[in-house]
Scaffold this active site. Structure first.
Site, PDB file in Angstrom:
ATOM      1  CG  ASP A  30      -2.058   0.985   1.083  1.00  0.00           C
ATOM      2  OD1 ASP A  30      -3.207   0.543   0.972  1.00  0.00           O
ATOM      3  OD2 ASP A  30      -1.783   2.218   1.073  1.00  0.00           O
ATOM      4  CB  ILE A  31       0.948   4.193  -2.221  1.00  0.00           C
ATOM      5  CG1 ILE A  31       2.081   5.073  -2.704  1.00  0.00           C
ATOM      6  CG2 ILE A  31      -0.332   4.973  -2.022  1.00  0.00           C
ATOM      7  CD1 ILE A  31       1.864   5.625  -4.108  1.00  0.00           C
ATOM      8  CB  VAL A  96      -9.014   1.783  -5.047  1.00  0.00           C
ATOM      9  CG1 VAL A  96      -8.662   1.157  -6.394  1.00  0.00           C
ATOM     10  CG2 VAL A  96      -8.020   2.899  -4.708  1.00  0.00           C
ATOM     11  CG  HIS A 100      -8.555  -3.049  -2.547  1.00  0.00           C
ATOM     12  ND1 HIS A 100      -9.493  -2.331  -3.251  1.00  0.00           N
ATOM     13  CD2 HIS A 100      -8.337  -2.357  -1.402  1.00  0.00           C
ATOM     14  CE1 HIS A 100      -9.833  -1.263  -2.562  1.00  0.00           C
ATOM     15  NE2 HIS A 100      -9.150  -1.252  -1.421  1.00  0.00           N
ATOM     16  CG  HIS A 102      -6.815  -2.806   3.087  1.00  0.00           C
ATOM     17  ND1 HIS A 102      -6.097  -1.649   2.880  1.00  0.00           N
ATOM     18  CD2 HIS A 102      -8.015  -2.602   2.486  1.00  0.00           C
ATOM     19  CE1 HIS A 102      -6.835  -0.782   2.203  1.00  0.00           C
ATOM     20  NE2 HIS A 102      -8.011  -1.335   1.957  1.00  0.00           N
TER      21      HIS A 102
HETATM   22  P1  AMP Z   1      -9.712   1.432   0.184  1.00  0.00           P
HETATM   23  O1  AMP Z   1      -9.778   2.771   0.883  1.00  0.00           O
HETATM   24  O2  AMP Z   1     -10.142   0.277   1.023  1.00  0.00           O
HETATM   25  O3  AMP Z   1     -10.416   1.494  -1.150  1.00  0.00           O
HETATM   26  O4  AMP Z   1      -8.179   1.154  -0.069  1.00  0.00           O
HETATM   27  C1  AMP Z   1      -7.470   1.712  -1.131  1.00  0.00           C
HETATM   28  C2  AMP Z   1      -6.021   1.665  -0.749  1.00  0.00           C
HETATM   29  O5  AMP Z   1      -5.251   1.860  -1.912  1.00  0.00           O
HETATM   30  C3  AMP Z   1      -5.604   2.724   0.264  1.00  0.00           C
HETATM   31  O6  AMP Z   1      -5.095   2.111   1.429  1.00  0.00           O
HETATM   32  C4  AMP Z   1      -4.547   3.522  -0.480  1.00  0.00           C
HETATM   33  O7  AMP Z   1      -3.493   3.935   0.356  1.00  0.00           O
HETATM   34  C5  AMP Z   1      -4.083   2.542  -1.528  1.00  0.00           C
HETATM   35  N1  AMP Z   1      -3.508   3.132  -2.725  1.00  0.00           N
HETATM   36  C6  AMP Z   1      -3.958   4.196  -3.418  1.00  0.00           C
HETATM   37  N2  AMP Z   1      -3.179   4.428  -4.494  1.00  0.00           N
HETATM   38  C7  AMP Z   1      -2.212   3.474  -4.472  1.00  0.00           C
HETATM   39  C8  AMP Z   1      -1.099   3.181  -5.307  1.00  0.00           C
HETATM   40  N3  AMP Z   1      -0.810   3.915  -6.403  1.00  0.00           N
HETATM   41  N4  AMP Z   1      -0.313   2.141  -4.974  1.00  0.00           N
HETATM   42  C9  AMP Z   1      -0.572   1.397  -3.871  1.00  0.00           C
HETATM   43  N5  AMP Z   1      -1.608   1.624  -3.045  1.00  0.00           N
HETATM   44  C10 AMP Z   1      -2.419   2.645  -3.342  1.00  0.00           C
END
Ligand code: AMP
Ligand code: ZN
Length: 115
Positions: A30-31, A96, A100, A102
């Protein structure tokens, strides 16, 4: 072909630190990590989220759990404990819209799943 962020990561159009890949699943860091270990595990088939599971994506979900357990071991958090979760929709804070999971661990994560 989906234009979503995680599909773009899958196509290597957006960089990510990939820790696992097979024919159906990608896992990457995760970024914005919320814990010392914070990985995202995604099916390669696009799916908006848990409200939109197709039979093909649903078939991959148990494998994601198996891979999560293996990655937890590799990351050294199998014994200390870890959490696997998916946010679905607005009230869960999903940002997103590509399914996915976590994988979080490496510190006490707290007992509360909601506030
Ligand atoms: P959610 O809020 O459950 O939809 O999780 C989306 C996750 O994607 C968040 O924890 C973000 O930090 C992560 N995220 C967003 N952009 C990126 C990226 N480019 N690379 C890796 N993780 C990302
Ligand atoms: Zn996607």
């Amino acid at each position: 072909m989906s234009d979503c962020l995680f599909c773009r990561i899958l196509r290597r159009e957006v960089p990510a630190t990939i820790v696992y890949e097979d024919a159906d699943v990608l896992a990457f860091k995760d970024i914005f990590p919320q814990a010392p270990v914070h990985l995202l595990l995604v099916p390669k088939l696009h799916c908006d989220g848990l409200n939109d599971l197709s039979p093909e994506v649903l078939a991959v979900v148990p494998r994601i759990m198996e891979i999560a357990a293996r990655l937890a071991g590799e990351q050294g958090i199998a014994q200390s404990g870890w959490r696997l979760l998916a946010n679905c929709g607005e009230h869960a804070g999903q940002t997103v819209f590509h399914l996915h999971f976590h994988l979080l661990g490496g510190k006490p994560l707290g007992g509360k799943l909601c506030q």
